[in-house]
Design a protein around this motif. Structure first.
Motif, PDB file in Angstrom:
ATOM      1  N   GLU A 195       0.836  -1.209   0.000  1.00 26.86           N
ATOM      2  CA  GLU A 195       0.000   0.000   0.000  1.00 26.86           C
ATOM      3  C   GLU A 195       0.868   1.255   0.000  1.00 26.86           C
ATOM      4  N   TYR A 196       1.879   1.238   0.845  1.00 26.60           N
ATOM      5  CA  TYR A 196       2.782   2.382   0.970  1.00 26.60           C
ATOM      6  C   TYR A 196       3.496   2.681  -0.346  1.00 26.60           C
ATOM      7  N   ILE A 197       3.985   1.650  -1.014  1.00 28.28           N
ATOM      8  CA  ILE A 197       4.693   1.853  -2.283  1.00 28.28           C
ATOM      9  C   ILE A 197       3.763   2.432  -3.343  1.00 28.28           C
ATOM     10  N   PHE A 198       2.538   1.918  -3.404  1.00 25.25           N
ATOM     11  CA  PHE A 198       1.598   2.457  -4.391  1.00 25.25           C
ATOM     12  C   PHE A 198       1.152   3.870  -4.027  1.00 25.25           C
ATOM     13  N   ALA A 199       1.071   4.177  -2.735  1.00 29.67           N
ATOM     14  CA  ALA A 199       0.764   5.559  -2.328  1.00 29.67           C
ATOM     15  C   ALA A 199       1.844   6.499  -2.833  1.00 29.67           C
ATOM     16  N   ARG A 200       3.106   6.092  -2.711  1.00 32.28           N
ATOM     17  CA  ARG A 200       4.206   6.901  -3.251  1.00 32.28           C
ATOM     18  C   ARG A 200       4.041   7.089  -4.753  1.00 32.28           C
ATOM     19  N   HIS A 201       3.696   6.014  -5.445  1.00 32.27           N
ATOM     20  CA  HIS A 201       3.519   6.077  -6.896  1.00 32.27           C
ATOM     21  C   HIS A 201       2.431   7.085  -7.269  1.00 32.27           C
ATOM     22  N   TYR A 202       1.286   6.990  -6.635  1.00 35.41           N
ATOM     23  CA  TYR A 202       0.172   7.876  -6.962  1.00 35.41           C
ATOM     24  C   TYR A 202       0.479   9.330  -6.604  1.00 35.41           C
ATOM     25  N   MET A 203       1.152   9.548  -5.477  1.00 36.05           N
ATOM     26  CA  MET A 203       1.465  10.916  -5.073  1.00 36.05           C
ATOM     27  C   MET A 203       2.461  11.564  -6.028  1.00 36.05           C
ATOM     28  N   TYR A 204       3.440  10.801  -6.488  1.00 34.86           N
ATOM     29  CA  TYR A 204       4.396  11.367  -7.440  1.00 34.86           C
ATOM     30  C   TYR A 204       3.717  11.711  -8.762  1.00 34.86           C
ATOM     31  N   GLN A 205       2.884  10.830  -9.239  1.00 35.94           N
ATOM     32  CA  GLN A 205       2.250  11.067 -10.536  1.00 35.94           C
ATOM     33  C   GLN A 205       1.205  12.179 -10.486  1.00 35.94           C
ATOM     34  N   ASN A 206       0.497  12.291  -9.386  1.00 36.13           N
ATOM     35  CA  ASN A 206      -0.643  13.208  -9.330  1.00 36.13           C
ATOM     36  C   ASN A 206      -0.393  14.499  -8.562  1.00 36.13           C
ATOM     37  N   VAL A 207       0.612  14.532  -7.706  1.00 37.71           N
ATOM     38  CA  VAL A 207       0.868  15.737  -6.906  1.00 37.71           C
ATOM     39  C   VAL A 207       2.263  16.288  -7.169  1.00 37.71           C
ATOM     40  N   TYR A 208       3.289  15.518  -6.848  1.00 38.71           N
ATOM     41  CA  TYR A 208       4.650  16.054  -6.911  1.00 38.71           C
ATOM     42  C   TYR A 208       5.090  16.413  -8.321  1.00 38.71           C
ATOM     43  N   LEU A 209       4.627  15.672  -9.318  1.00 41.55           N
ATOM     44  CA  LEU A 209       5.029  15.940 -10.705  1.00 41.55           C
ATOM     45  C   LEU A 209       3.874  16.490 -11.539  1.00 41.55           C
ATOM     46  N   HIS A 210       2.884  17.069 -10.905  1.00 48.60           N
ATOM     47  CA  HIS A 210       1.725  17.609 -11.624  1.00 48.60           C
ATOM     48  C   HIS A 210       2.184  18.665 -12.629  1.00 48.60           C
ATOM     49  N   LYS A 211       1.632  18.619 -13.826  1.00 49.79           N
ATOM     50  CA  LYS A 211       2.106  19.492 -14.900  1.00 49.79           C
ATOM     51  C   LYS A 211       1.945  20.975 -14.570  1.00 49.79           C
ATOM     52  N   THR A 212       0.879  21.351 -13.880  1.00 46.38           N
ATOM     53  CA  THR A 212       0.681  22.761 -13.553  1.00 46.38           C
ATOM     54  C   THR A 212       1.719  23.229 -12.542  1.00 46.38           C
ATOM     55  N   THR A 213       1.952  22.417 -11.523  1.00 46.13           N
ATOM     56  CA  THR A 213       2.965  22.754 -10.533  1.00 46.13           C
ATOM     57  C   THR A 213       4.336  22.863 -11.173  1.00 46.13           C
TER      58      THR A 213
END
Length: 447
Positions: free
Chosen positions: A221-239
């Motif tokens: 769960e933790y690894i997939f949470a990291r995956h989703y956060m990177y794709q959707n928050v940390y690397l968000h195109k607008t940011t």
């Protein structure tokens, strides 16, 4: 005496015992730690997610809380004396690991030419800093021990101490993934953090850490949470677009400054810019700590009235959230090195100049995201070199096994990823830039 209690959106209450940990409360009250209230945890992610206004201070308190919980677990479950001997240093490291961050956290490091880890170490070891004085008063060895645990190149202390603070599964990540998810509203940072904290244990000679087999799904769960956060928050195109805009603006200002042009520098940054290499030992701790987010924002506000048209326009765009638009480059570009982008950048520059942008390099911004930053988890392949620092392992039949081997389905997120390239241009020419990319793709396919 009553506990010192902080209300927190993740843990409800974060409490410290005034009798046992009064020194830690003094550390929290130091000006260098309180400065973290004025540093955003997620840089400019609040431009994308309006609720992501949380600070490095809140995060640091959360990490300290988790460190306290996991140390209580290890003290009960195994070598209590070893844990007690390291307790103060680990709690202090949890609180101070980000004390050297500059404005907008990681975003501004290339702008200022700084490394926050180096500055964290320098602040802790500087005898004039309040944090140093509190640590030294509690125990003379603490400043060096804490600095060693923050220093990624140091191996002076038992591996388990480094693993708790900085590894593939540590208290730092456990806090920021959930905190960033909550505050952004993205909702991707859900995993069974309590099981991860309360099942970790020492492995064999008590120098390393491991999880029991029953914790494997919580790790997944933790690894997939990291995956989703990177794709959707940390690397968000607008940011990422606003990050590129800020860095381009800063680069332009420094170029003007080096050419002798007045860039309306405020006193704090004017002092900072006198140093070509603003590193600890050259720039004073005092001068460094004065550079905060409101310092940078006030500087950008000054630039909105600058005579340099491009600098003034980018400053306005940043403050008014009038950012650049993302466009995908021609498909062939992703296969080439930046210096071999063929006609794409030259043609884009021509388009910008035709539209009245006299400094096209400020409006044609390439964002290259290295594949390793898009991977949520990487593990050491060599069994002999695996440790809690570089690999998450579970105990299977009394033998450590890498989680990627234990759960083969994780290979989907363990595979190396290619670099990704995106471009940012003014919204006014977005459609024309897209059409240009399509023309170049079409002509390339006909060759």
């Amino acid at each position: 005496m009553a506990d010192k209690v902080f209300r927190d959106p993740l843990y409800n209450y974060i409490a410290f015992d005034r009798t046992r940990d009064g020194w830690l409360i003094d550390l929290i009250n130091c000006r260098e730690v309180q400065r973290l209230r004025r540093i955003h945890q997620l840089g400019v992610s609040n431009f994308t997610y309006p609720g992501a206004d949380h600070t490095r201070f809140a995060h640091s308190l959360g990490v300290t809380h988790l460190m306290k919980l996991v140390l209580e677990r290890l003290e009960r479950a195994s070598d209590a004396e070893q844990v007690r001997n390291a307790r103060q240093a680990l709690l202090a490291t949890a609180l101070l690991h980000d004390v050297g961050h500059g404005p907008f956290s990681h975003l501004f490091e290339p702008c200022l030419g700084i490394n926050h880890e180096q500055w964290s170490i320098a602040i802790i070891q500087d005898k004039s800093s309040e944090v140093h004085q509190v640590l030294r008063k509690e125990n003379a060895y603490l400043p060096n021990h804490v600095a060693d645990l923050i220093d990624s190149d140091s191996s002076k202390h038992a591996p388990w101490q480094r693993a708790l603070m900085s590894s593939q599964l540590d208290v730092d990540r456990l806090d920021y993934l959930r905190r960033d998810s909550l505050c952004s509203g993205a909702g991707y940072g859900h995993f069974d953090w309590h099981r991860l904290l309360t099942t970790v244990e020492f492995f064999e000679d008590t120098t390393d850490l491991i999880w029991p087999e029953k914790s494997a799904l919580a790790i997944e769960e933790y690894i997939f949470a990291r995956h989703y956060m990177y794709q959707n928050v940390y690397l968000h195109k607008t940011t990422r677009g606003f990050e590129q805009l800020l860095q381009a603006m800063w680069k332009r200002a420094l170029k003007l400054h080096s050419n002798g042009t007045d860039i309306y520098a405020n006193p704090v940054l004017e002092r900072f810019w006198k140093f070509e290499d603003p590193k600890p030992g050259k720039l004073s701790i005092e001068d460094y700590l004065r550079v905060e987010e409101f310092t940078v924002l006030e500087q950008i506000q000054r630039w909105t009235g600058h005579s340099d048209k491009s600098l003034a326009d980018c400053a306005r765009r940043f403050l008014e959230r009038d950012g650049l638009a993302m466009v995908e480059p021609p498909s062939s570009v992703s296969l080439l090195e930046p210096e071999n982008f063929g006609q794409w950048e030259p043609e884009l520059h021509k388009l910008l100049i035709a539209k009245g942008y006299d400094q096209p390099e400020m409006y044609c911004l390439m964002d290259r995201i290295k594949g390793k930053y898009r991977q949520p988890y990487r593990e050491e392949k060599s069994l002999e070199e695996q440790s809690a620092v570089n690999t998450i392992r579970v105990l299977v039949n009394n033998e450590p096994m890498a989680i990627g081997r234990y759960l083969p389905r994780l290979q989907a997120v363990l595979s190396p990823l290619a670099d990704r390239i995106r471009y940012y241009v003014p919204k006014e020419i977005r459609n024309e830039a897209k059409a240009l990319a399509k023309r170049l793709d079409d002509s390339s396919s006909h060759e």
